[in-house]
Design an enzyme around this catalytic site. Sequence first.
Site, PDB file in Angstrom:
ATOM      1  N   TRP A 223       0.850  -1.197   0.000  1.00 63.65           N
ATOM      2  CA  TRP A 223       0.000   0.000   0.000  1.00 63.65           C
ATOM      3  C   TRP A 223       0.881   1.240   0.000  1.00 63.65           C
ATOM      4  O   TRP A 223       1.497   1.552   1.017  1.00 63.65           O
ATOM      5  CB  TRP A 223      -0.915  -0.011   1.236  1.00 63.65           C
ATOM      6  CG  TRP A 223      -1.936  -1.092   1.165  1.00 63.65           C
ATOM      7  CD1 TRP A 223      -3.126  -1.041   0.500  1.00 63.65           C
ATOM      8  CD2 TRP A 223      -1.890  -2.388   1.771  1.00 63.65           C
ATOM      9  NE1 TRP A 223      -3.813  -2.222   0.649  1.00 63.65           N
ATOM     10  CE2 TRP A 223      -3.077  -3.062   1.420  1.00 63.65           C
ATOM     11  CE3 TRP A 223      -0.953  -3.055   2.560  1.00 63.65           C
ATOM     12  CZ2 TRP A 223      -3.359  -4.357   1.845  1.00 63.65           C
ATOM     13  CZ3 TRP A 223      -1.228  -4.341   2.985  1.00 63.65           C
ATOM     14  CH2 TRP A 223      -2.425  -4.981   2.619  1.00 63.65           C
TER      15      TRP A 223
ATOM     16  N   HIS B  63      -6.948   1.784   2.342  1.00 62.55           N
ATOM     17  CA  HIS B  63      -8.008   0.812   2.085  1.00 62.55           C
ATOM     18  C   HIS B  63      -9.135   0.988   3.113  1.00 62.55           C
ATOM     19  O   HIS B  63      -8.917   1.520   4.207  1.00 62.55           O
ATOM     20  CB  HIS B  63      -7.499  -0.630   2.074  1.00 62.55           C
ATOM     21  CG  HIS B  63      -6.721  -1.035   3.292  1.00 62.55           C
ATOM     22  ND1 HIS B  63      -6.188  -2.284   3.447  1.00 62.55           N
ATOM     23  CD2 HIS B  63      -6.385  -0.357   4.422  1.00 62.55           C
ATOM     24  CE1 HIS B  63      -5.562  -2.356   4.605  1.00 62.55           C
ATOM     25  NE2 HIS B  63      -5.686  -1.207   5.219  1.00 62.55           N
TER      26      HIS B  63
ATOM     27  N   ARG C 112      -3.870   6.149  -2.844  1.00 61.82           N
ATOM     28  CA  ARG C 112      -2.573   5.467  -2.978  1.00 61.82           C
ATOM     29  C   ARG C 112      -1.597   6.399  -3.669  1.00 61.82           C
ATOM     30  O   ARG C 112      -1.953   7.062  -4.650  1.00 61.82           O
ATOM     31  CB  ARG C 112      -2.712   4.195  -3.840  1.00 61.82           C
ATOM     32  CG  ARG C 112      -3.769   3.214  -3.368  1.00 61.82           C
ATOM     33  CD  ARG C 112      -3.201   2.176  -2.428  1.00 61.82           C
ATOM     34  NE  ARG C 112      -4.268   1.377  -1.831  1.00 61.82           N
ATOM     35  CZ  ARG C 112      -4.636   0.165  -2.233  1.00 61.82           C
ATOM     36  NH1 ARG C 112      -4.027  -0.404  -3.255  1.00 61.82           N
ATOM     37  NH2 ARG C 112      -5.586  -0.492  -1.599  1.00 61.82           N
TER      38      ARG C 112
ATOM     39  N   GLN D  29     -13.500   1.953  -2.592  1.00 63.88           N
ATOM     40  CA  GLN D  29     -13.573   0.526  -2.252  1.00 63.88           C
ATOM     41  C   GLN D  29     -14.878   0.217  -1.535  1.00 63.88           C
ATOM     42  O   GLN D  29     -15.480   1.088  -0.905  1.00 63.88           O
ATOM     43  CB  GLN D  29     -12.416   0.142  -1.328  1.00 63.88           C
ATOM     44  CG  GLN D  29     -11.115  -0.116  -2.059  1.00 63.88           C
ATOM     45  CD  GLN D  29     -10.036  -0.675  -1.134  1.00 63.88           C
ATOM     46  OE1 GLN D  29     -10.093  -0.519   0.077  1.00 63.88           O
ATOM     47  NE2 GLN D  29      -9.045  -1.325  -1.731  1.00 63.88           N
TER      48      GLN D  29
ATOM     49  N   VAL E 186      -6.540 -11.313   7.422  1.00 68.04           N
ATOM     50  CA  VAL E 186      -7.485 -12.433   7.321  1.00 68.04           C
ATOM     51  C   VAL E 186      -6.722 -13.752   7.313  1.00 68.04           C
ATOM     52  O   VAL E 186      -5.587 -13.816   6.866  1.00 68.04           O
ATOM     53  CB  VAL E 186      -8.366 -12.329   6.038  1.00 68.04           C
ATOM     54  CG1 VAL E 186      -9.525 -11.396   6.258  1.00 68.04           C
ATOM     55  CG2 VAL E 186      -7.551 -11.926   4.837  1.00 68.04           C
TER      56      VAL E 186
ATOM     57  N   ALA F 215     -14.501 -11.056   5.989  1.00 67.07           N
ATOM     58  CA  ALA F 215     -14.413  -9.713   5.417  1.00 67.07           C
ATOM     59  C   ALA F 215     -14.087  -9.829   3.939  1.00 67.07           C
ATOM     60  O   ALA F 215     -13.564 -10.852   3.485  1.00 67.07           O
ATOM     61  CB  ALA F 215     -13.336  -8.913   6.131  1.00 67.07           C
TER      62      ALA F 215
END
Length: 339
Positions: free
Chosen positions: A154, A169, A195, A209, A254, A306
């Site tokens: 990122w 994000h 970004r 997003q 995650v 998610a």
Amino acid sequence: MNWLEEITNLRNYVLERLGKVQDRKELDELKLEIFKRKGKLSELKKFFDILKDEEKKNFGLKFNELKNELERIFKEKERQTTSREEKFLDVIFSFPSKKFYLGSQHIISLEQKRIIEIFAKLGFSAIDSPEVVSEKDNFDYLNIPSYHPARDLWNTIWIKKKGLLLRTHTSAYQVPYLKNNFPPFRVIFIGKVFRFEATDRRHEIQFNQIEGLSVVKRPEGNLGELKGVLKEFFEMFFERKVKIRLRPSYFPFVEPGLEVDISCFCKNGCEFCSFTKYIEIAGAGMVHPDVLKRGKIDTLTFQGYAFGCGLERLLMIKYNIPDIRYFLSGDLRFIKNFS
Ligand code: DAH
């Protein structure tokens, strides 16, 4: 006096007066006298009440004849008595007005609303989330400490005030939301992310997003549900049948992490899907227990999934838009396509 006489008299009266009219002002006065609501012409309408049916019809015919004739004569006389200056004004006022574009909502706003509606049907509420966030929320709490190579994924735009940045994000709102809400919940955050990147056809410094976050009691809210929710969403969004393919991938927040692909619009492979028949569309996974714990969630009772995907990318696929930079270009030729 019978009706025919009255009609003839009115006609003669008007013709005689018209003969004497000198200018536009007099003409307008006469016109008013004849045509106004209780003027000479409508006085004649009394015969509609008096006459018998058969005669009423004849009267009606004659009445209309007279009315049409007078209107025509007045128009012609108006033309003759209008001064050059007035004619000029007539022209100005009778020009069709310039058509102008009233404007409409931008494609991004319109589609955001649609997406919120679709997710509402799937049991998700839309939550507002901030664009300026702390380094902790954007990175550390999502298992991306400063020394972690994943930070390089990122490219961040930092804010002068230490520890703040423009979120890279929408996942940045996961922990703040978890902290302040008690499960079960299913929510989406939708909005701008930033970004620090060189722009090209597929990259833009700012885009949008959609982030989904579900935390419910075990064993509900598992990967099976995630797959089902995404399939439903994409089918409603693209208005066609969609196959979902999940591939193992890595996102620090995650575990397991997944790359979500949907079946391409083509039948036998095309350049767009690099002949694989699938297109990469989102990242997803089961929320990492560390992340849940930072959000003060009891991980023995609850589990979460998610997902996150780029709004512009969805729209580029749906509407065949070749370049992400169109969205922020302000080019009306592009914008009007979607108003
Ligand atoms: N935040 C990720 C990105 O910007 C996308 C993402 C991946 C979001 C996996 C998620 C997820 O919620 O589970 O690339």
